[in-house]
Structure formats: structure tokens, C-alpha cells
Design a protein around this motif. Structure first.
Motif, PDB file in Angstrom:
ATOM      1  N   LYS A 258      35.387 -34.074 -67.285  1.00 44.46           N
ATOM      2  CA  LYS A 258      34.200 -33.153 -67.528  1.00 44.46           C
ATOM      3  C   LYS A 258      34.187 -32.765 -69.221  1.00 44.46           C
ATOM      4  N   LYS A 263      30.346 -32.463 -66.975  1.00 42.56           N
ATOM      5  CA  LYS A 263      30.387 -32.267 -65.416  1.00 42.56           C
ATOM      6  C   LYS A 263      31.635 -32.949 -65.043  1.00 42.56           C
ATOM      7  N   THR A 264      32.108 -32.479 -63.881  1.00 43.45           N
ATOM      8  CA  THR A 264      33.149 -32.875 -63.185  1.00 43.45           C
ATOM      9  C   THR A 264      32.819 -34.157 -62.322  1.00 43.45           C
ATOM     10  N   GLU A 267      30.524 -33.334 -59.604  1.00 43.33           N
ATOM     11  CA  GLU A 267      29.185 -33.092 -60.013  1.00 43.33           C
ATOM     12  C   GLU A 267      28.386 -34.085 -60.380  1.00 43.33           C
ATOM     13  N   TRP A 268      29.170 -35.106 -60.855  1.00 45.57           N
ATOM     14  CA  TRP A 268      28.254 -36.494 -61.299  1.00 45.57           C
ATOM     15  C   TRP A 268      27.885 -37.153 -60.334  1.00 45.57           C
ATOM     16  N   ALA A 274      24.889 -29.762 -61.262  1.00 44.76           N
ATOM     17  CA  ALA A 274      26.134 -28.949 -61.763  1.00 44.76           C
ATOM     18  C   ALA A 274      25.760 -27.799 -61.253  1.00 44.76           C
TER      19      ALA A 274
END
Length: 274
Positions: A258, A263-264, A267-268, A274
Motif C-alpha cells: 500500500k 492500495k492494499t 484492493e489491487w 479502492a
């Protein structure tokens, strides 16, 4: 599942598993003989993948970075015996028997040993030691078993003399090629330096010249970039790749990812926002 038990310190170990486990081994320091009692064992290095099953033997050469996957098979649990062929013991054997390296070993670093009657007998003689670790077994007996194993290896494959008894220091190798193949191993910089035949200072100096950045920064960036590719293009789950890319924990991986990409890892993933 039980952890490996040292039967003779530094010599014989026993492992038992009922479920598959992948281990990030990192640096293999010593030549090592693996005897597969049951189940399946897979060794992966940057240039070689070797799998063996019940009754097979594998000689793993020293100074490698590797990953091991262990697992049971239908109808059998996982059992293995690992004999570490430490250099001081190999030196003693070389002196006692007048053994010398005839030429530089040019074969594969990890060798499946063709099993003959002598090695089968040796295999069977080792199993009682690992099945009865509480018995009073002397260190001298352990040393004798190591010597016996080495001599039977040479009887089966005489060319292994040049692998086992090469006591020279690692020569200076192509640092760029080595790092691009092994960046995912979570080992100290000192290990990378030794495996490329350099002092730590020399390793850092050559690394800066080749890659234009410091080793730790390059390793972090390379691992995170590879993670992004695996998540985005190969649909890999973060929990399935973080260990393989040299991160010690999922939380550490997520935080670093992140911080780098905004983004984590979750989330990617494709289809996530996001």
C-alpha cells in the motif's frame, strides 16, 4: 505434525507431516543427503526443480538458495531423513581416504541418486535411528553412518567426488543474473554476498554499479513489482504469494504494498476498487 528431531546433533534429522507444507529454506549451507521414507519432497532453486518419493535419495549441494515443499501422498504420511554432510567431516574423510578433487564438478547441483542394493541396505539401516530417537546413540556412531553414506554415494556415482570434496570458496559470479533469479529469497545481504563470491562491501559496491541503487531498496521494489504483476495479471491471492516473494508476514507485505502503490494487495486485484 512434529518438528524435525536431531538424532545426532548436526547429522541425522527426522520429520513427519500429515498435511502439505511449503518451506522457504533460504540458504543451504552444507552438502545434504535426503532419504525419502514416504510422501513427496520437492526442491526448487532458480535453475532446477527436483521431486522425489518413497525410497528415493537426493544429494543437495551446498551454497544454494532453495524452497522445499513437503507433503503426504494417498495412503502414506510424510517421512524423511536428512543427513547434513558438514565440511569438517568431509575434510576428515578426504584426509583419511586420500580423496582429492580431480576437476571442477560440472553436473547439476542437485542429484537424484540411483539406488542400488548397497544404498537400499544403508537406507534401511538409518530408519531405526529415526524411529527410535530416545535410544542412546553416540556421536561416534553418527559419524560412522555419515562416512558409510559418503562412501556408498561415491560407489554409486564416482563423479560426486568433485562435488563433495570441493572446499574452495565460491568464485565471483554474475551478480545481475544471480539477483534477478533469486531476489525472492528472504536471506541477509551477507548470504547474497557470499553466494556471489564477494565480501559484503564488494557486493554492495558492485550492486550499486549494476543496478544504480542500494540492495535493500532494489529487493523491496523488485518483490513488490513482482507481487503487483502476479495479483493483476495472474489473479494470485496475496496470502498465496507473500512468503514466496520474501515477505515475513502478510501484514508486512500489505503495508509495504500500500505504501508503494497506494492500495492494499486485495484492493489491487482485478475487479476491485479502492
Amino acid at each position: 505434525m512434529t518438528n524435525p528431531t536431531a538424532i545426532i546433533p548436526g547429522f541425522l534429522f527426522y520429520a513427519y507431516l500429515t498435511a502439505m507444507r511449503k518451506e522457504k529454506v533460504g540458504h543451504i549451507q552444507h552438502n545434504t543427503l535426503v532419504l525419502q521414507v514416504s510422501g513427496q519432497f520437492t526442491l526448487e532453486t532458480s535453475g532446477q526443480t527436483v521431486t522425489m518419493r518413497k525410497g528415493e535419495m537426493l544429494l543437495i549441494s551446498k551454497n544454494q538458495l532453495a524452497q522445499i515443499t513437503k507433503g503426504p501422498l494417498p495412503g502414506e504420511d510424510y517421512e524423511t531423513v536428512v543427513i547434513t554432510l558438514q565440511e569438517d567431516q568431509l575434510r576428515k574423510i578426504a584426509l583419511e581416504d586420500g580423496l582429492e578433487v580431480q576437476e571442477k564438478y560440472a553436473g547439476p547441483p542437485n542429484v537424484l541418486i540411483p539406488v542400488n542394493d548397497f544404498l537400499k541396505g544403508y537406507f534401511q539401516s538409518i530408519v531405526p535411528y529415526v524411529r527410535n530417537p530416545s535410544e542412546d546413540i553416540t556421536e561416534a556412531m553418527g559419524i560412522l553412518k555419515v562416512k558409510e553414506g559418503v562412501k556408498l554415494l561415491l560407489l554409486a556415482m564416482p563423479q560426486l567426488r568433485n562435488l563433495l570434496f570441493d572446499f574452495s570458496e565460491p568464485y565471483k559470479i554474475d551478480l545481475e543474473r544471480f539477483m534477478l533469479s533469486n531476489f525472492h529469497f528472504n536471506v541477509p545481504l551477507e548470504k547474497f554476498a557470499r553466494l556471489t563470491g564477494r565480501s559484503l562491501a564488494g557486493f554492495k559496491r558492485d550492486f550499486q554499479r549494476i543496478f544504480g541503487t542500494a540492495p535493500r531498496q532494489w529487493l523491496q521494489e523488485k518483490r513488490l513489482t513482482e507481487a503487483r504483476y502476479l495479483i493483476e495479471k495472474k489473479n494470485k491471492k496475496p496470502a498465496a504469494i507473500y512468503l514466496d516473494l520474501g515477505f515475513e508476514s502478510l501484514s508486512h507485505f500489505s503495508h509495504a504494498f500500500k505504501k508503494r502503490f497506494g492500495k492494499t494487495p486485495t484492493e489491487w486485484a482485478p475487479g476491485k476498487t479502492a
